[in-house]
Design a protein around this motif. Structure first.
Motif, short mmCIF file in Angstrom:
data_model
loop_
_atom_site.label_atom_id
_atom_site.label_comp_id
_atom_site.label_asym_id
_atom_site.label_seq_id
_atom_site.Cartn_x
_atom_site.Cartn_y
_atom_site.Cartn_z
N VAL A 117 3.11 -7.06 4.95
CA VAL A 117 2.04 -6.62 4.05
C VAL A 117 0.69 -7.07 4.60
CG1 VAL A 117 1.11 -6.76 1.71
CG2 VAL A 117 3.59 -6.71 2.08
N THR A 118 -0.22 -6.13 4.74
CA THR A 118 -1.56 -6.46 5.22
C THR A 118 -2.61 -6.36 4.14
OG1 THR A 118 -1.98 -4.17 5.91
CG2 THR A 118 -0.99 -5.66 7.53
N ALA A 119 -2.32 -5.67 3.04
CA ALA A 119 -3.33 -5.52 1.99
C ALA A 119 -2.66 -5.26 0.64
CB ALA A 119 -4.29 -4.38 2.31
N VAL A 120 -3.34 -5.72 -0.41
CA VAL A 120 -2.86 -5.51 -1.78
C VAL A 120 -3.97 -4.83 -2.57
CG1 VAL A 120 -2.16 -6.63 -3.94
CG2 VAL A 120 -1.31 -7.51 -1.74
N MET B 7 -9.02 -4.18 -7.50
CA MET B 7 -9.52 -4.94 -6.37
C MET B 7 -8.66 -4.66 -5.14
SD MET B 7 -10.37 -8.70 -8.02
CE MET B 7 -8.76 -8.82 -8.84
N TRP B 8 -9.31 -4.58 -4.00
CA TRP B 8 -8.65 -4.49 -2.70
C TRP B 8 -8.74 -5.87 -2.05
CZ3 TRP B 8 -6.39 -1.38 1.14
CH2 TRP B 8 -6.58 -1.78 2.46
N MET B 9 -7.60 -6.39 -1.60
CA MET B 9 -7.57 -7.67 -0.91
C MET B 9 -6.75 -7.54 0.36
SD MET B 9 -7.28 -10.35 -4.13
CE MET B 9 -6.60 -9.19 -5.32
N ARG B 10 -7.42 -7.70 1.49
CA ARG B 10 -6.74 -7.60 2.79
C ARG B 10 -6.45 -9.00 3.32
NH1 ARG B 10 -9.68 -4.14 7.28
NH2 ARG B 10 -11.24 -5.81 7.10
N ARG B 11 -5.29 -9.15 3.91
CA ARG B 11 -4.91 -10.45 4.47
C ARG B 11 -5.96 -10.91 5.48
NH1 ARG B 11 0.15 -12.64 5.15
NH2 ARG B 11 1.18 -10.63 4.88
N SER B 12 -6.57 -12.04 5.22
CA SER B 12 -7.63 -12.57 6.09
C SER B 12 -7.93 -14.00 5.67
CB SER B 12 -8.90 -11.72 5.96
OG SER B 12 -9.42 -11.79 4.64
N ASN B 13 -8.69 -14.69 6.48
CA ASN B 13 -9.10 -16.05 6.13
C ASN B 13 -9.96 -16.05 4.88
OD1 ASN B 13 -7.78 -17.17 8.35
ND2 ASN B 13 -9.57 -16.99 9.68
N PHE B 14 -10.81 -15.03 4.75
CA PHE B 14 -11.67 -14.95 3.58
C PHE B 14 -10.85 -14.84 2.29
CE2 PHE B 14 -13.85 -12.31 0.41
CZ PHE B 14 -15.02 -13.04 0.21
N ILE B 15 -9.82 -13.99 2.32
CA ILE B 15 -8.98 -13.81 1.13
C ILE B 15 -8.14 -15.05 0.87
CG2 ILE B 15 -7.01 -12.52 0.21
CD1 ILE B 15 -9.69 -11.12 -0.12
N PHE C 141 1.59 -12.02 -0.07
CA PHE C 141 1.22 -12.32 1.31
C PHE C 141 2.12 -13.39 1.91
CE2 PHE C 141 -3.39 -10.85 0.48
CZ PHE C 141 -3.11 -9.59 1.00
N SER C 142 2.42 -14.43 1.14
CA SER C 142 3.21 -15.55 1.65
C SER C 142 4.62 -15.13 1.99
CB SER C 142 3.24 -16.69 0.62
OG SER C 142 1.95 -17.18 0.36
N ARG C 143 5.23 -14.33 1.14
CA ARG C 143 6.62 -13.94 1.39
C ARG C 143 6.75 -13.00 2.58
NH1 ARG C 143 11.04 -11.18 -2.78
NH2 ARG C 143 12.84 -11.61 -1.47
N SER C 144 5.79 -12.11 2.76
CA SER C 144 5.88 -11.19 3.88
C SER C 144 5.68 -11.90 5.21
CB SER C 144 4.85 -10.06 3.74
OG SER C 144 3.54 -10.53 3.95
N VAL C 145 4.99 -13.04 5.22
CA VAL C 145 4.75 -13.79 6.45
C VAL C 145 6.05 -14.34 7.01
CG1 VAL C 145 3.78 -15.95 7.33
CG2 VAL C 145 2.34 -14.38 6.06
N PHE D 266 -11.10 6.04 -1.08
CA PHE D 266 -11.04 4.61 -1.40
C PHE D 266 -10.48 3.82 -0.22
CE2 PHE D 266 -8.04 1.29 -2.82
CZ PHE D 266 -8.95 0.35 -3.29
N LEU D 267 -9.40 4.30 0.38
CA LEU D 267 -8.81 3.60 1.52
C LEU D 267 -9.77 3.59 2.71
CD1 LEU D 267 -5.07 4.73 1.55
CD2 LEU D 267 -6.02 2.56 0.80
N PHE D 268 -10.49 4.68 2.91
CA PHE D 268 -11.44 4.75 4.02
C PHE D 268 -12.53 3.70 3.85
CE2 PHE D 268 -15.36 6.60 5.85
CZ PHE D 268 -14.96 6.65 7.18
N LEU D 269 -13.00 3.48 2.64
CA LEU D 269 -14.00 2.45 2.38
C LEU D 269 -13.39 1.05 2.48
CD1 LEU D 269 -15.88 4.00 -0.68
CD2 LEU D 269 -16.71 3.82 1.67
N ALA D 270 -12.17 0.91 1.97
CA ALA D 270 -11.54 -0.41 1.92
C ALA D 270 -11.26 -0.97 3.31
CB ALA D 270 -10.24 -0.32 1.12
N ARG D 271 -11.00 -0.12 4.28
CA ARG D 271 -10.67 -0.60 5.62
C ARG D 271 -11.84 -1.35 6.26
NH1 ARG D 271 -10.81 4.25 10.01
NH2 ARG D 271 -10.08 2.51 11.27
#
Length: 301
Positions: A138-141, A183-191, A126-130, A160-165
């Motif tokens: 990158v928006t999700a890992v 695990m699905w981790m989307r770029r967000s404050n929570f993550i 996430f840091s490098r793509s910023v 799986f992707l439909f649920l993960a969104r």
């Protein structure tokens, strides 16, 4: 007088034709919306373009059990990523690459090669793509453990992707509770907060235990914990599989292969497309155990 020539009849026919046309347009729009909802690849697996959504499949094959098996498992995950249109990264490649050193959290050596490094890797991605050094933003890992085997033809990937969104964090469960093998981790404050929380922990730890201690039965709205009867869309098991048995729709089989010899048997099984390898391996282990017991009994006489 021919009624078809009457103005009111012509007006009625015109109105009916318009209604049919509107119905056809509405039907096409509904079908399009349905396809867009189910085909989440367009939204989350874009192949190029700065600022376009993109996901990364992340994994690690560090450790003795992956000795001389790393290349096979990497090739399998690379093929999957190419087929479904996402990217793939491996921790073992990142730790030796100088380009990543400024983005990987400092390692004090107390964490071994276990769970801490999952979150170290995700934060670095996430840091490098910023800062724009990556071709794609990158928006999700999607993290999967190294002892997993992927199948690009599995239709559960799209489910799986439909649920993960719908969430920032997704994890499945098995008969023992939550399982962090995927695990699905989307770029967000929570993550961001979750990653920092893990990275601040000293020494080796079990991330499943930590997640349970933090959230227990009160998981936040940003997280989705799949029940065991739905976890099959994220990962499956081969025998013994309980409620997570693999099907022709599965895209990710997570092996309970805790030793290298078990992992070798699983890979051979997949390469040969047969269960005979594992059955033979189970038989050999049973015979070996019986021989060990026999020697122990003779030693007591």
């Amino acid at each position: 007088v021919d009624p078809r020539a009457m103005p009111c009849f012509r007006a009625l026919r015109f109105a009916l034709l318009c209604a049919v046309g509107v119905a056809v347009v509405v039907h096409c729009l509904l079908l399009t919306i349905g396809v867009l909802q189910l085909d989440h690849v367009e939204a989350l697996a874009a192949r190029s373009g700065i600022g376009q959504p993109a996901i990364v499949l992340a994994s690690s094959h560090l450790g003795d059990k992956f000795f001389r098996l790393r290349e096979v498992l990497q090739a399998n995950k690379r093929e999957f990523a190419q087929q479904v249109g996402i990217r793939v990264m491996f921790l073992e490649d990142m730790v030796g690459d100088k380009a990543w050193q400024g983005f990987l959290s400092p390692d004090d050596g107390s964490h071994g090669i276990q769970d801490w490094h999952k979150y170290r890797m995700v934060k670095a991605i996430f840091s490098r793509s910023v800062v724009g050094r990556e071709r794609e933003h990158v928006t999700a890992v999607v993290w999967i453990d190294g002892d997993s085997w992927t199948m690009p033809t599995g239709l559960h990937w799209r489910t799986f992707l439909f649920l993960a969104r719908r969430c920032d964090f997704l994890i499945g469960t098995d008969s023992n509770g939550i399982n962090a093998g995927l695990m699905w981790m989307r770029r967000s404050n929570f993550i961001d907060v979750l990653l920092q929380r893990f990275l601040s922990l000293p020494g080796p730890f079990n991330d499943q235990v930590m997640l349970n201690s933090w959230f227990g039965d009160g998981w936040p709205a940003e997280a989705l914990r799949l029940p065991i009867n739905e976890t099959g869309v994220a990962q499956c098991r081969e025998q013994p599989c309980d409620d997570l048995c693999c099907t022709d729709k599965s895209w990710n089989v997570h092996w309970p292969a805790h030793e290298r010899k078990d992992l070798v048997m699983r890979i051979l099984d997949r390469k040969l497309h047969t269960d005979l390898v594992n059955e033979r391996g189970a038989l050999l282990r049973a015979v070996s155990l019986q021989n060990s017991v026999g020697r122990s009994q003779r030693g007591l006489l």
